[in-house]
Structures are given as C-alpha cells and as structure tokens.
Design an enzyme around this catalytic site. Sequence first.
Site, PDB file in Angstrom:
ATOM      1  CE  LYS A 231      -4.261   0.951   0.387  1.00  0.00           C
ATOM      2  NZ  LYS A 231      -5.650   0.220   0.301  1.00  0.00           N
TER       3      LYS A 231
HETATM    4  N1  GLU Z   1      -7.654   0.217  -3.158  1.00  0.00           N
HETATM    5  C1  GLU Z   1      -8.232  -0.867  -3.361  1.00  0.00           C
HETATM    6  C2  GLU Z   1      -8.108  -1.563  -1.668  1.00  0.00           C
HETATM    7  O1  GLU Z   1      -8.150  -1.373  -1.376  1.00  0.00           O
HETATM    8  C3  GLU Z   1      -7.530  -1.540  -4.432  1.00  0.00           C
HETATM    9  C4  GLU Z   1      -6.658  -2.061  -4.643  1.00  0.00           C
HETATM   10  C5  GLU Z   1      -5.729  -2.137  -6.149  1.00  0.00           C
HETATM   11  O2  GLU Z   1      -6.847  -3.496  -6.423  1.00  0.00           O
HETATM   12  O3  GLU Z   1      -4.832  -3.229  -6.302  1.00  0.00           O
HETATM   13  O4  GLU Z   1      -8.385  -3.015  -2.392  1.00  0.00           O
END
Ligand code: GLU
Length: 433
Positions: A123
């Site tokens: 993240k």
């Molecule tokens: N931000 C989204 C999540 O928390 C998508 C993450 C992604 O597609 O890599 O799952």
Amino acid sequence: MNITIDPPPVASALSFVQRSTSSAWATYLSQIDRVTPYLGKLAPLAETLRRPKRALIVDVPIERDDGSFAHFEGYRVQHSLSRGPGKGGVRFHPNVSLEEVMALAGWMTIKNAAINLPFGGAKGGVRIEPRLYSKKELERVTRRYTSEIGVIIGPQQDIAAPDVNTDAQVMAWMMDTYDMNTGLASTGVVTGKPIHLGGSLGRKKATGRGVFVMGCETMRRLGMPLEGARVAVQGFGNVGSVAAELFAAAGAKVVAVQDVDATVFNASGLDVVALAADARAQGEIAGFSGGEAITREAFWEVGCDVLIPAAMEGAIDAARAKKIAARLILEGANGPTLPEADDVFAARGIVVVPDVLCNAGGVTVSYFEWVQDFASFFWTEEQINARLAKIILDALDHVWRKAEELKLPLRTAAFVVACERVLIAHVERGLYP
Ligand code: GLU
C-alpha cells in the site's frame, strides 16, 4: 523563500513492532493475534505477518502554482511478497501515516490471499489534503512521489492502484512517470488506469459491484429478502455510491447515506441516482432535497437491515456497534470495524462480511487488468463481471465453510484461510540466506 509543511507531521511508528493503542495498525495486529491460535503448526510463523517486509518513507517536494514550495510525506509499504508481487492502492489523505499504510498493506496481503490472487500485499500514500491543491499541483505530487518510490515498484515487483482520493488520472500520471524514468512502455505497473492506456473495463465500479455481489449472496444464505431491504451507506465515493446504486436497482431501499460533510435520511428510500448525480456535480451530498438532514451520530441508529461502512478505517467502535440496528454489515472500507466492535457484533448475532472479502472486487479486477496488460488482449465487460462474481463468490463459500467448521466469525475465518496460504508460501520459499 516560502516553504510550507501542510498538514503538520504526526508521530509515526518508531519501529514495526511498536503498538499504539488506537490505530489501524493496532487493529490489524489484534486481528493477527485472534487468528494465531487457529494456525496449528504454522502459528509460530505468524510473527512474519506482524512485520512488513519493507517500508519506504519519501519526501515529496513540489513547486506550487504561486512559485512557493511545499513538502509532503509519502510512503510505500510492501507487507509481504511471499505469494507474488506487491499489490495495493495509493491514497491521498491528511491522516496518512506510516502506521496507517502498514495496516492497509497488511490487509492487502490478507485480502489477496483470501481471494487467492497471485499477489503479496502493499500500500502507499501521501499525507496531503488534496482538496487544497490544484490539479497541476496534484500532478506534480503524484509524479515526484512515483519517482521517489520508483526504486521498489514495477509490474513484476509492486503494482499500485487507486484508493481514497486517487483515480484513473492519478494512475495515468504514475504510469507515465515510471515509464519516463525506466525507458519502458510498461502498462502493468499500475491498475485502475484509463481504458485508453491499458485499463480494464469494469475496474472503476468493481469494488462497489463486489460489495453488492457479496451482499446479495450473504443475504440469500441468511434468508434475508433483497426486495425492500433497508440499506444504510457510510461513504459515498467510488465504493459506497456504486454499491448503493446497485442495491437500489435490485429493489432494496437505501434509507441513509453519509459522506464527509453530511448525512441524509429518507425512511421510504432515497433516490440514489439523483443523489449520485448531485454528489458528482457538487462534490458532496449536503443540500439534497430528496431526504432529511440528520446528525452524523444519528446515522448509526438508523433503522436498517444492511449497513455498508464504505468510508475510512476505525468508523465503528463498540459504542456504535451497540446502537447499530442492521443484521448484516458489508465492509466496503478497509478496516472500518474495531476488534471490540467485532465482539459486540458477534454477541448480538450480527454477521460481518469483512473488508478482505467484501471489498476485494477492486483488486480482483485489478488482477484482470494486469493479466490483460501482459497479454495485450482485452476482455469484454460481461466476461469481466462474470469472472469477478465467480472468483469472489468462490472465496466467500470457502471462508463460509471454514467459519462453520471452526465456529468463527467470517473475519477470523478469512484470516485463517489467508494466513495459511501466505505462511505455506513463506515456508516453501525458505528463509534467505
Ligand atoms: N485500493 C483498493 C483496495 O483497497 C484496490 C487495490 C488494488 O486494486 O490494487 O483493495
């Protein structure tokens, strides 16, 4: 020379294992504590899940439109790479901190493993209030941030995606910056891109659609009729608004919606399409004429059957969990329920479909996008939606059976399934050196 540091720095984790009392990271660690007794021979290895593999903190300086300079703090955390490249979004928000990004990366590890996607968990984020900056300034923030984390991202290393306050445009800037710096024309370094740049059909709505698909199946299993079901939605961004529209179109009644600024209520059901149009036009739902404005706290006491927290982590503490009338909680956000609230829900017989399953539609279609980019062969929206539903419903079924077998809430059961997969991969790789 005028240099601003805005928002001001916050105290961050001094070490990975430091545990502050109330943070997303504390919630994540407590979820790992809860699953550990169910991991059998793998339990001693759970320590690896309590430590992100790698965390990068970067300075993001930009020149502002008025010629002054501003600095922001940016992060990219790769929590685990045991099952594949890092995968997870990037958020722009004033509350972003190292601890928060560590938690969100940990949840991506669990989510990707629970769904059985061939990814680890990662993240990123920048601590910024994006509403205070122009589009050009946000482009400069995005490009400099991408350049700074460029040493650890890549289509086979770590793949970014949209999250809170980031979108397809931000992904286009990230991809372009990465390509300029590497000399490659690689599209697979980010997902959630514009369609013309190698994005996937269905990606934008995938998280909200996943919440709806998971919600319908859980209601079927619990014997709850969809027709006329009263739904309350906290957060009206890309997840909450799409889920609300799909529930309303399927015959449910969306009785309350809360965004950052306002809460609107209508016992006979809000016109969600008009509300979404208002939100798009004004950037907020305040002033919507088709409902009554209620206080922020009153939202949690609204008479409803299904509650969808689709805003930020930590929204539901034990006190709110005691007030909530719903029989089913669908977690559109990451980490919205604190561990003590989970206990209240369990005691009250309220079913929680946890974030790591419920909002996994987004990363599932991100996976499809990544695969399509490598193949340079694109699928139809029908194929995407059908494959999305199949993958996430299979994962729900698997976790449901695990929950029944071990007599656990769905969250802990999802963690059992996911942690086993991550730790088996960890063992099979072995420790280097
Ligand atoms: N931000 C989204 C999540 O928390 C998508 C993450 C992604 O597609 O890599 O799952």
